[in-house]
Write a protein that holds these residues in place. Structure first.
Motif, PDB file in Angstrom:
ATOM      1  N   ASP A 121       7.798   8.443   5.534  1.00 21.74           N
ATOM      2  CA  ASP A 121       6.439   8.422   5.333  1.00 21.74           C
ATOM      3  C   ASP A 121       5.795   8.092   6.877  1.00 21.74           C
ATOM      4  O   ASP A 121       4.906   7.611   6.750  1.00 21.74           O
ATOM      5  CB  ASP A 121       6.039   7.505   4.450  1.00 21.74           C
ATOM      6  N   GLN A 148       3.677   8.418   9.729  1.00 24.87           N
ATOM      7  CA  GLN A 148       2.265   8.577   9.539  1.00 24.87           C
ATOM      8  C   GLN A 148       1.909   9.815  10.401  1.00 24.87           C
ATOM      9  O   GLN A 148       0.828  10.656  10.105  1.00 24.87           O
ATOM     10  CB  GLN A 148       1.596   7.447  10.298  1.00 24.87           C
ATOM     11  N   THR A 165      -6.851  10.822   0.290  1.00 30.52           N
ATOM     12  CA  THR A 165      -7.642  10.089   0.761  1.00 30.52           C
ATOM     13  C   THR A 165      -6.624   8.939   1.317  1.00 30.52           C
ATOM     14  O   THR A 165      -6.776   8.558   2.580  1.00 30.52           O
ATOM     15  CB  THR A 165      -8.183   9.041  -0.243  1.00 30.52           C
ATOM     16  N   GLY A 166      -5.537   8.714   0.619  1.00 29.90           N
ATOM     17  CA  GLY A 166      -4.354   7.813   1.229  1.00 29.90           C
ATOM     18  C   GLY A 166      -3.746   8.527   2.479  1.00 29.90           C
ATOM     19  O   GLY A 166      -3.516   7.642   3.292  1.00 29.90           O
ATOM     20  N   GLY A 211      -4.250   6.368   5.767  1.00 25.19           N
ATOM     21  CA  GLY A 211      -3.054   5.834   6.302  1.00 25.19           C
ATOM     22  C   GLY A 211      -2.628   6.176   7.638  1.00 25.19           C
ATOM     23  O   GLY A 211      -1.858   5.786   8.509  1.00 25.19           O
ATOM     24  N   LEU A 218       0.679  -1.197   0.079  1.00 26.14           N
ATOM     25  CA  LEU A 218       0.163  -0.053   0.212  1.00 26.14           C
ATOM     26  C   LEU A 218       0.797   1.274  -0.046  1.00 26.14           C
ATOM     27  O   LEU A 218       0.605   2.253  -0.637  1.00 26.14           O
ATOM     28  CB  LEU A 218      -0.998  -0.075   1.044  1.00 26.14           C
ATOM     29  N   GLN A 219       1.942   1.217   0.944  1.00 28.15           N
ATOM     30  CA  GLN A 219       2.714   2.411   0.696  1.00 28.15           C
ATOM     31  C   GLN A 219       3.692   2.522  -0.689  1.00 28.15           C
ATOM     32  O   GLN A 219       3.586   3.718  -1.010  1.00 28.15           O
ATOM     33  CB  GLN A 219       3.788   2.196   1.881  1.00 28.15           C
ATOM     34  N   MET A 247      -7.091  10.642  -4.398  1.00 28.07           N
ATOM     35  CA  MET A 247      -6.433   9.642  -4.273  1.00 28.07           C
ATOM     36  C   MET A 247      -5.286   9.664  -3.029  1.00 28.07           C
ATOM     37  O   MET A 247      -5.112   9.062  -1.954  1.00 28.07           O
ATOM     38  CB  MET A 247      -5.875   8.673  -5.390  1.00 28.07           C
ATOM     39  N   VAL A 248      -4.460  10.894  -3.291  1.00 32.57           N
ATOM     40  CA  VAL A 248      -3.396  11.192  -2.533  1.00 32.57           C
ATOM     41  C   VAL A 248      -3.999  11.454  -1.111  1.00 32.57           C
ATOM     42  O   VAL A 248      -3.408  11.157  -0.035  1.00 32.57           O
ATOM     43  CB  VAL A 248      -2.323  12.395  -3.055  1.00 32.57           C
ATOM     44  N   PHE A 270       0.838   4.269  -2.805  1.00 31.51           N
ATOM     45  CA  PHE A 270       0.651   5.519  -2.322  1.00 31.51           C
ATOM     46  C   PHE A 270       1.833   6.242  -2.978  1.00 31.51           C
ATOM     47  O   PHE A 270       1.424   7.454  -3.370  1.00 31.51           O
ATOM     48  CB  PHE A 270       0.684   5.556  -0.919  1.00 31.51           C
ATOM     49  N   THR A 276       1.304   9.472  -5.768  1.00 28.97           N
ATOM     50  CA  THR A 276       1.864  10.757  -5.405  1.00 28.97           C
ATOM     51  C   THR A 276       2.842  11.275  -6.473  1.00 28.97           C
ATOM     52  O   THR A 276       2.650  12.331  -7.034  1.00 28.97           O
ATOM     53  CB  THR A 276       2.557  10.581  -4.106  1.00 28.97           C
TER      54      THR A 276
END
Length: 289
Positions: free
Chosen positions: A254, A256, A185-186, A190, A4-5, A182-183, A8, A12
């Motif tokens: 990354d 969180q 939302t991610g 996340g 998933l990362q 999408m970014v 993402f 991006t």
């Protein structure tokens, strides 16, 4: 989670590159030339976006005594002008759309080189956290490649093949909008626990105040009639998410908490800037500058 990362990060990269490509497709060289040759407007806009707003971000982060993640998120947002949504705000407020779009892409291009040194300098001077260090050279190189190269390609296509630019631009715009969602939302999914923890916090308030203050600074530090000046205010209020995301990937792995703070600051900033533009557009009726 690793897959998933990776997804993402890939989305991006697509968002940043396609957004700047679409900006190039939509920007006539004559519009860029007009902005570049309007020296007072250019110098004031650069001062507002590259100096005043980053200092406002630093000051607000200190004033609200933000935690490390919120401090980093606010400073990085403040140090990153040229957000694509700024051009949309110029349409909402019935402002000077041509000048606004040209200034937005110019600021995004310039900030690809200035973001790293500015954010790193502020975080170092503020002594936020321990061990926070941005690899300025890597960040400048990454952001410049992701922003300047696609923009230059789009600009060349617009100049030498305008019909192709007109036909490609709608699709590029759709991809930019979809990947932005999408970014965002991610970022929210996340780090939703961090975002929820920020509800009602000083970080959200600081992001909102920054957007309002940036709108005012951009408007005051501009020349021309009211629609052009408030257009520059909208450009200053909406920052570019691309460089901060690249910085988080390079310097923070990354993390969180920082992603959550960044998402919170961006959302609160948009929540402040959009109503201002809507009120201005309503007051201007059907006349567009």
């Amino acid at each position: 989670m690793g897959a998933l990362q990776v997804l993402f990060n890939a989305v991006t990269v697509i968002f940043i590159a396609v957004t700047m490509f679409a900006a190039g497709l939509a920007t006539p060289l004559s519009a860029l030339r007009a902005v570049l040759t309007d020296v007072p407007l250019l110098l004031l806009a650069l001062a507002a976006n590259l100096v005043v707003v980053p200092l406002l971000g630093w000051g607000l982060a200190a004033l609200f005594a933000l935690p490390v993640a919120g401090f980093v998120g606010l400073v990085m947002v403040a140090s990153s002008p040229g957000g694509p949504f700024g051009a949309k705000l110029s349409m909402v407020q019935k402002g000077d759309v041509v000048a606004g779009t040209a200034m937005q892409v110019l600021l995004a291009a310039v900030a690809s080189l200035t973001f790293g040194p500015t954010a790193s300098g502020i975080l170092t001077a503020a002594k936020v956290g321990e061990g926070i260090s941005l690899d300025v050279a890597a960040l400048v190189r990454t952001v410049a490649i992701l922003q300047l190269v696609p923009f230059a390609v789009g600009l060349v296509v617009r100049h030498y093949a305008p019909s192709a630019a007109r036909s490609w631009h709608p699709a590029a715009g759709v991809v930019s909008n979809v990947t932005f969602l999408m970014v965002l939302t991610g970022m929210l999914l996340g780090s939703w626990r961090d975002v929820v923890a920020l509800l009602g916090s000083r970080t959200l308030l600081a992001g909102l105040v920054l957007a309002v203050a940036a709108f005012a600074a951009g408007t005051l530090l501009a020349t021309g009639p009211s629609p052009r000046r408030t257009t520059m205010g909208g450009i200053a209020a909406v920052r570019n998410v691309g460089p901060p995301l690249a910085a988080i990937g390079i310097a923070f792995g990354d993390e969180q908490a920082v992603l959550g703070a960044l998402a919170a600051v961006l959302i609160s900033g948009l929540a402040a800037a959009l109503p201002i533009a809507a009120v201005l557009g309503r007051d201007r009726g059907d006349g567009t500058a």
